[in-house]
Design an enzyme around this catalytic site. Structure first.
Site, PDB file in Angstrom:
ATOM      1  N   LYS B  83      22.611   3.903  23.778  1.00 39.42           N
ATOM      2  CA  LYS B  83      24.012   4.308  23.867  1.00 39.42           C
ATOM      3  C   LYS B  83      24.870   3.297  24.620  1.00 39.42           C
ATOM      4  O   LYS B  83      26.069   3.189  24.376  1.00 39.42           O
ATOM      5  CB  LYS B  83      24.128   5.676  24.542  1.00 39.42           C
ATOM      6  CG  LYS B  83      23.516   6.828  23.751  1.00 39.42           C
ATOM      7  CD  LYS B  83      24.303   7.143  22.502  1.00 39.42           C
ATOM      8  CE  LYS B  83      23.796   8.414  21.820  1.00 39.42           C
ATOM      9  NZ  LYS B  83      24.448   8.636  20.515  1.00 39.42           N
ATOM     10  N   GLU B 105      32.212  12.709  24.674  1.00 39.11           N
ATOM     11  CA  GLU B 105      31.412  13.910  24.507  1.00 39.11           C
ATOM     12  C   GLU B 105      29.965  13.503  24.758  1.00 39.11           C
ATOM     13  O   GLU B 105      29.612  12.342  24.617  1.00 39.11           O
ATOM     14  CB  GLU B 105      31.558  14.468  23.079  1.00 39.11           C
ATOM     15  CG  GLU B 105      30.671  13.782  22.021  1.00 39.11           C
ATOM     16  CD  GLU B 105      30.978  12.298  21.831  1.00 39.11           C
ATOM     17  OE1 GLU B 105      32.105  11.868  22.116  1.00 39.11           O
ATOM     18  OE2 GLU B 105      30.066  11.556  21.407  1.00 39.11           O
ATOM     19  N   SER B 368      14.631   4.875  20.778  1.00 39.60           N
ATOM     20  CA  SER B 368      16.053   4.780  21.145  1.00 39.60           C
ATOM     21  C   SER B 368      16.350   5.098  22.603  1.00 39.60           C
ATOM     22  O   SER B 368      17.379   4.699  23.128  1.00 39.60           O
ATOM     23  CB  SER B 368      16.871   5.687  20.233  1.00 39.60           C
ATOM     24  OG  SER B 368      16.361   7.007  20.278  1.00 39.60           O
TER      25      SER B 368
END
Lengths: 252, 383
Positions: B83, B105, B368
């Site tokens: 991210k 969010e 991830s």
């Protein structure tokens, strides 16, 4: 015609109510009461699970109506009765997904056949030309929103793909009562009126008779939603509550 | 048409946001054509995030399954997931756009932590919307965000998970549109977000492709990644899209009782949060409740490019349920000494099925994120 109905009223106020709250039968009686109370038209909001343009009051109304078992099928069964019991145009407000699910053309044609005169879709695709043409072919008004942020070029584009009336959004933000409305609204409405012969109605945030009068000084009509639903939602007699609330907004 | 992948994508937003999206589109196009922007991005990737991340040969896992498994180690990024790549890219853009405030969010909290981190780095105020259900199950990340100086705004509406947090972030954006930049965390939302997020995440695929060629002298047979919104998957897929490499997204099957996060497998095209894509919805067009043990996959929609890739059959989307993901979490801990995020555990969890059908092949799994945040959930389920 929606535009004629707005122009024929000295005080054109369009109330918004969430369909199916507390149930579809009550919605029909509320529409009738609002028609008797002098509404110029009624905007019927279809509940949606994810109403991203709505503030807390209409979010709650949507949620409760879905919990109470609202369905598109149930709505369709009731629309004809609602239309015939009211002397004024009925307009449907819905997010795009519930209309799209059975197919845009099918749903909009169904609305038209039941006597609905216009639709408002707060999350239209940015390029809504195709949908405007579809509505024109079906013979139902596509009422478009112009926001405080909308550029002049975009205003022209929106207005050219709009019928019934132009919905001028008074504030940046979601639906819900505001104690004060920005002064720019009058400039915004005058700018839109210079571009079109359609009536221009102001919505979002309007909750008092004073605000209604202030807006009608330059706008052709006013839409009142959250304030009305707030008054209706938890009442044992929602029909009387809707009537009384509306009368307070339009009485001098 | 602009911003569409086949019939998917677009801009279905309140009119107030149209000028904001236009402004964003202009900023994206200007920045992406500017070498200085990409040099700045690269230097943050190298000196702050710690890229390139390794491509690790998972020897014992490979022996376990009889296939060669390589792990793309996004878990080793600063803040513990992919991210941060997108968060750095977008905050550099927000600064160029002279925005004063950042909102985001978050589901699992990884994007919230990444956003709070870059806001601390650049000294910008930050509000992160998070469902109360996710606040409960991802508590460590909530505390991290607060330490980083972000305001975590609890969202109680709807199912109190990622979709409701996203709706609430959009409501904030509509209200504060002039001053505020919405730093969206996945390859979802209205154009240009899905495109922009892919451009910031494609570094995963570019690195992985060159690393696998260096280490094995050939391309892998398959690339596997979990898909919630789908940003880590589109990031790694993008570098292999023109190659003869199978691309496999893994969706969350939940408890297998009907409630899941598998939009492409079980959804019908519809509109949520500004774009048209596969959507878990009922026959009335109402969005369905979802469930996954991985908060980051607990979302009823998916990025429009994944919908498109599935429609043209360029990538396939498979299912892994909660218990398979938990088993994969344990397996990677015990065989490789790596704790994967429960989201990434879904990608690992697919290997068992894949290996049965494709013995002797070579695959890259996009790991991830790291699983420290999930220890609490895993313990609740009985380790």
């Amino acid at each position: 015609m929606i535009s004629d109905a707005i122009r024929s009223k000295q005080k054109a106020v369009i109330p918004y109510i969430t369909a199916g709250l507390p149930d579809l039968g009550a919605t029909g009686r509320i529409i009738r009461a609002l028609s008797d109370a002098g509404a110029a038209a009624v905007e019927i909001g279809l509940p949606f699970s994810d109403p991203m343009a709505d503030g807390p009051v209409l979010q709650k109304a949507s949620h409760l109506a879905l919990q109470a078992g609202f369905t598109m099928e149930g709505l369709m069964k009731n629309l004809e009765d609602w239309v015939s019991s009211a002397d004024i145009p009925l307009i449907i407000m819905s997010y795009i997904n519930p209309i799209m699910r059975p197919g845009m053309k099918e749903t909009l044609t169904g609305f038209k056949e039941k006597g609905i005169q216009g639709v408002i879709i707060p999350d239209l695709p940015a390029d809504a030309r195709g949908l405007f043409n579809l509505c024109r072919d079906i013979g139902i008004d596509l009422i478009r929103l112009v926001a405080p942020t909308t550029t002049t070029a975009r205003q022209k584009e929106v207005i050219s793909g709009c019928s019934g009336f132009v919905y001028a959004v008074s504030v940046k933000g979601v639906t819900g009562a505001r104690t004060a409305l920005p002064e720019e609204v009058s400039r915004q409405v005058r700018a839109i009126k210079a571009m079109t012969d359609l009536p221009v109605c102001v919505g979002f945030g309007v909750s008092t008779a004073e605000q209604v009068d202030d807006m009608l000084a330059f706008a052709d009509g006013v839409i009142v939603g959250s304030h009305l639903m707030d008054a209706v939602m938890d009442e044992s007699d929602p029909i009387k509550a809707a009537y009384d609330c509306f009368r307070k907004l339009v009485e001098v | 048409m602009k911003g569409y992948y086949g019939e998917f994508g677009g801009q279905y937003v309140p009119e107030t946001l149209i000028p904001a999206l236009d402004e964003l589109e202009r900023a994206v196009s200007c920045a992406f054509g500017d070498d200085i922007f990409w040099e700045e991005f690269s230097s943050f990737m190298r000196d702050y995030v710690g890229r390139p991340t390794p491509l690790t040969c998972a020897k014992r896992l490979s022996a376990h399954y009889g296939i060669d498994v390589w792990l793309k180690r996004e878990d080793l990024n600063h803040t513990g997931s992919h991210k941060i790549n997108n968060a750095i890219g977008q905050i550099l853009l927000a600064r160029r756009m002279k925005k004063e405030r950042i909102i985001a969010e978050t589901g699992a909290g990884q994007h919230g932590v990444a956003t709070a981190t870059v806001c601390a780095l650049f000294g910008m105020p930050c509000a992160v919307y998070m469902g109360t259900e996710d606040i409960r199950r991802q508590h460590i990340n909530v505390e991290r965000m607060r330490l980083l100086g972000a305001e975590v705004v609890p969202v109680k509406s709807g199912t109190a998970t990622l979709k409701d947090a996203t709706s609430e972030a959009i409501r904030d954006w509509v209200t504060n549109v002039d001053s505020t930049y919405y730093l969206l965390g996945s390859a979802v939302g209205p154009h240009p977000y899905p495109y922009m997020v892919k451009m910031f995440q494609k570094i995963i695929g570019e690195e992985a492709r060159s690393q696998v060629l260096d280490k094995t002298g050939k391309l892998p047979d398959a690339v596997i990644a979990c898909v919630g919104g789908g940003s880590n998957a589109i990031g790694i897929f993008s570098a292999f899209i023109d190659d003869h490499v199978e691309l496999i997204g893994v969706e969350a099957y939940g408890r297998g009782n009907g409630k899941n996060g598998a939009s492409i497998n079980f959804g019908i095209p519809g509109v949520l949060h500004g774009a048209r894509s596969h959507l878990l919805q009922d026959e009335n067009g109402q969005v369905l409740d979802t469930h996954s043990i991985a908060a980051g996959l607990d979302y009823p929609g998916v990025g429009p490019e994944h919908s498109y890739l599935s429609t043209i059959k360029r990538s396939g989307y498979r299912l892994v349920d909660d218990s398979q993901a938990l088993a994969a979490f344990r397996l990677l801990n015990s065989l490789e000494g790596i704790a994967p995020a429960l989201e990434s555990s879904h990608a690992i969890g697919y290997l068992e099925q894949y290996a049965k059908e494709h013995g002797g092949t070579t695959v890259i799994v996009n790991l991830s994120g790291r699983g420290d945040k999930d220890i609490h959930t895993v313990l609740e389920e009985g380790l």
